[in-house]
Write a protein that holds these residues in place. Structure first.
Motif, PDB file in Angstrom:
ATOM      1  N   TYR A   1      -7.234  -1.096  -0.120  1.00 21.88           N
ATOM      2  CA  TYR A   1      -7.798  -0.742   1.185  1.00 21.88           C
ATOM      3  C   TYR A   1      -9.169  -1.377   1.431  1.00 21.88           C
ATOM      4  O   TYR A   1      -9.799  -1.144   2.444  1.00 21.88           O
ATOM      5  CB  TYR A   1      -7.915   0.778   1.311  1.00 21.88           C
ATOM      6  CG  TYR A   1      -6.568   1.470   1.303  1.00 21.88           C
ATOM      7  CD1 TYR A   1      -5.915   1.756   2.501  1.00 21.88           C
ATOM      8  CD2 TYR A   1      -5.938   1.792   0.111  1.00 21.88           C
ATOM      9  CE1 TYR A   1      -4.677   2.367   2.504  1.00 21.88           C
ATOM     10  CE2 TYR A   1      -4.691   2.406   0.099  1.00 21.88           C
ATOM     11  CZ  TYR A   1      -4.079   2.691   1.301  1.00 21.88           C
ATOM     12  OH  TYR A   1      -2.855   3.286   1.299  1.00 21.88           O
TER      13      TYR A   1
ATOM     14  N   ARG B   1       0.832  -1.210   0.000  1.00 28.12           N
ATOM     15  CA  ARG B   1       0.000   0.000   0.000  1.00 28.12           C
ATOM     16  C   ARG B   1       0.860   1.251   0.000  1.00 28.12           C
ATOM     17  O   ARG B   1       0.444   2.309  -0.452  1.00 28.12           O
ATOM     18  CB  ARG B   1      -0.857   0.036   1.268  1.00 28.12           C
ATOM     19  CG  ARG B   1      -2.023  -0.897   1.236  1.00 28.12           C
ATOM     20  CD  ARG B   1      -2.810  -0.687   2.503  1.00 28.12           C
ATOM     21  NE  ARG B   1      -3.846  -1.691   2.630  1.00 28.12           N
ATOM     22  CZ  ARG B   1      -4.583  -1.856   3.716  1.00 28.12           C
ATOM     23  NH1 ARG B   1      -4.388  -1.067   4.762  1.00 28.12           N
ATOM     24  NH2 ARG B   1      -5.505  -2.772   3.764  1.00 28.12           N
TER      25      ARG B   1
ATOM     26  N   GLN C   1      -4.061   6.543  -4.222  1.00 28.02           N
ATOM     27  CA  GLN C   1      -3.540   5.478  -3.348  1.00 28.02           C
ATOM     28  C   GLN C   1      -2.837   6.057  -2.113  1.00 28.02           C
ATOM     29  O   GLN C   1      -2.774   5.414  -1.082  1.00 28.02           O
ATOM     30  CB  GLN C   1      -2.571   4.607  -4.166  1.00 28.02           C
ATOM     31  CG  GLN C   1      -2.032   3.387  -3.437  1.00 28.02           C
ATOM     32  CD  GLN C   1      -0.925   2.698  -4.245  1.00 28.02           C
ATOM     33  OE1 GLN C   1      -0.808   2.875  -5.457  1.00 28.02           O
ATOM     34  NE2 GLN C   1      -0.099   1.922  -3.567  1.00 28.02           N
TER      35      GLN C   1
END
Ligand code: ADP
Ligand code: ADP
Length: 239
Positions: free
Chosen positions: A109, A81, A164
């Protein structure tokens, strides 16, 4: 501590080709690093090792102090991530809308079942719209990705990575399929992510001119080894 640290990293492909030879490298938070070198030098191998798109043969890679080399699947997902990717070929879903492509930056997520039913939060939709605004693509939000020019597609890919909210952006030849003017615009957008959002950027470029104009730090790679690492002003004409 460095944002990215490579310790004695060697990568040998299955067919015996040596991609990287004993690389040692530290990149700090907020740096804008450009990697240059001829085709086949190992730039892409190096970049893909950082987010473990492929495994290395020897050594260790730390992201923000934590080994990605040793990370097990759940932790690997969490670590990824923090890392956004930009590709030469944009990697958009061609038949999907710009909106959907940029929302994809939030996919990591959510559990899969939520995205299957388009259950993105309003906050994420808002974030998506703002990301498109930052790259000047807000009016294309409902266009299909494959209706856009190459430069516009790369800006959508940059909006996706901004959505992101990663710590690190890895850009693998982001301008290779673009004309010189569009290339500079894409580099400006990457610079904006670096300066405005404090993201650490590592970009592979084959153009030394672009590297000099945009990289705070230029790393030259040849035959899987680092042969130059310094400020852009001192960059040699060729590596
Ligand atoms: P660059 O990005 O600088 O053009 P690469 O990292 O793609 O260089 O390639 C470095 C070396 O590794 C080259 O010799 C290339 O042929 C080789 N290589 C890249 N990918 C593979 C692969 N999947 N299998 C075997 N060899 C590869
Ligand atoms: P698809 O590519 O499957 O047709 P859309 O591009 O229509 O999907 O929508 C992608 C996501 O954006 C979905 O989560 C959808 O609910 C959401 N969405 C669609 N229209 C809007 C809108 N006007 N405002 C905010 N979100 C929207």
């Amino acid at each position: 501590q460095p944002m990215i640290e490579m310790k004695n990293v060697t990568k040998v492909y299955d067919n015996g080709t040596v991609g990287l030879k004993n690389i040692n490298l530290k990149i700090n938070k907020g740096e804008f690093v450009v990697i240059v070198g001829l085709s086949g030098a190992g730039k892409s191998t190096l970049l893909r090792a950082i987010n473990r798109l492929h495994d290395i043969s020897e050594g260790d890679i730390l992201i923000d102090g934590e080994s990605i080399t040793k990370a097990k699947s759940k932790n690997l997902r969490l670590m990824r991530r923090k890392i956004g990717m930009i590709f030469q070929s944009f990697n958009l879903v061609k038949r999907s809308s710009v909106l959907r492509n940029v929302l994809a930056g939030r996919l990591a997520y959510y559990p899969t079942w939520k995205t299957t039913f388009n259950l993105f939060t309003d906050e994420d939709k808002q974030r998506t719209y703002e990301a498109l605004q930052s790259v000047g693509m807000a009016e294309k939000v409902y266009s299909r990705a494959d209706e856009l020019s190459g430069g516009q597609q790369q800006r959508v890919a940059i909006a996706r990575v901004l959505t992101q909210r990663p710590e690190i952006i890895l850009a693998d030849e982001p301008t290779a399929s673009l004309d010189p003017k569009t290339s500079r615009q894409v580099m400006e957008d990457l610079k904006m992510l670096n300066e405005k959002f404090d993201m650490t950027v590592v970009a592979n470029l084959h153009s030394i001119e672009l590297a000099k104009d945009f990289g705070h730090r230029v790393i030259g790679v040849r035959a899987g080894e680092i042969v130059y690492d310094g400020k852009m002003e001192d960059t040699p004409q060729s590596v």
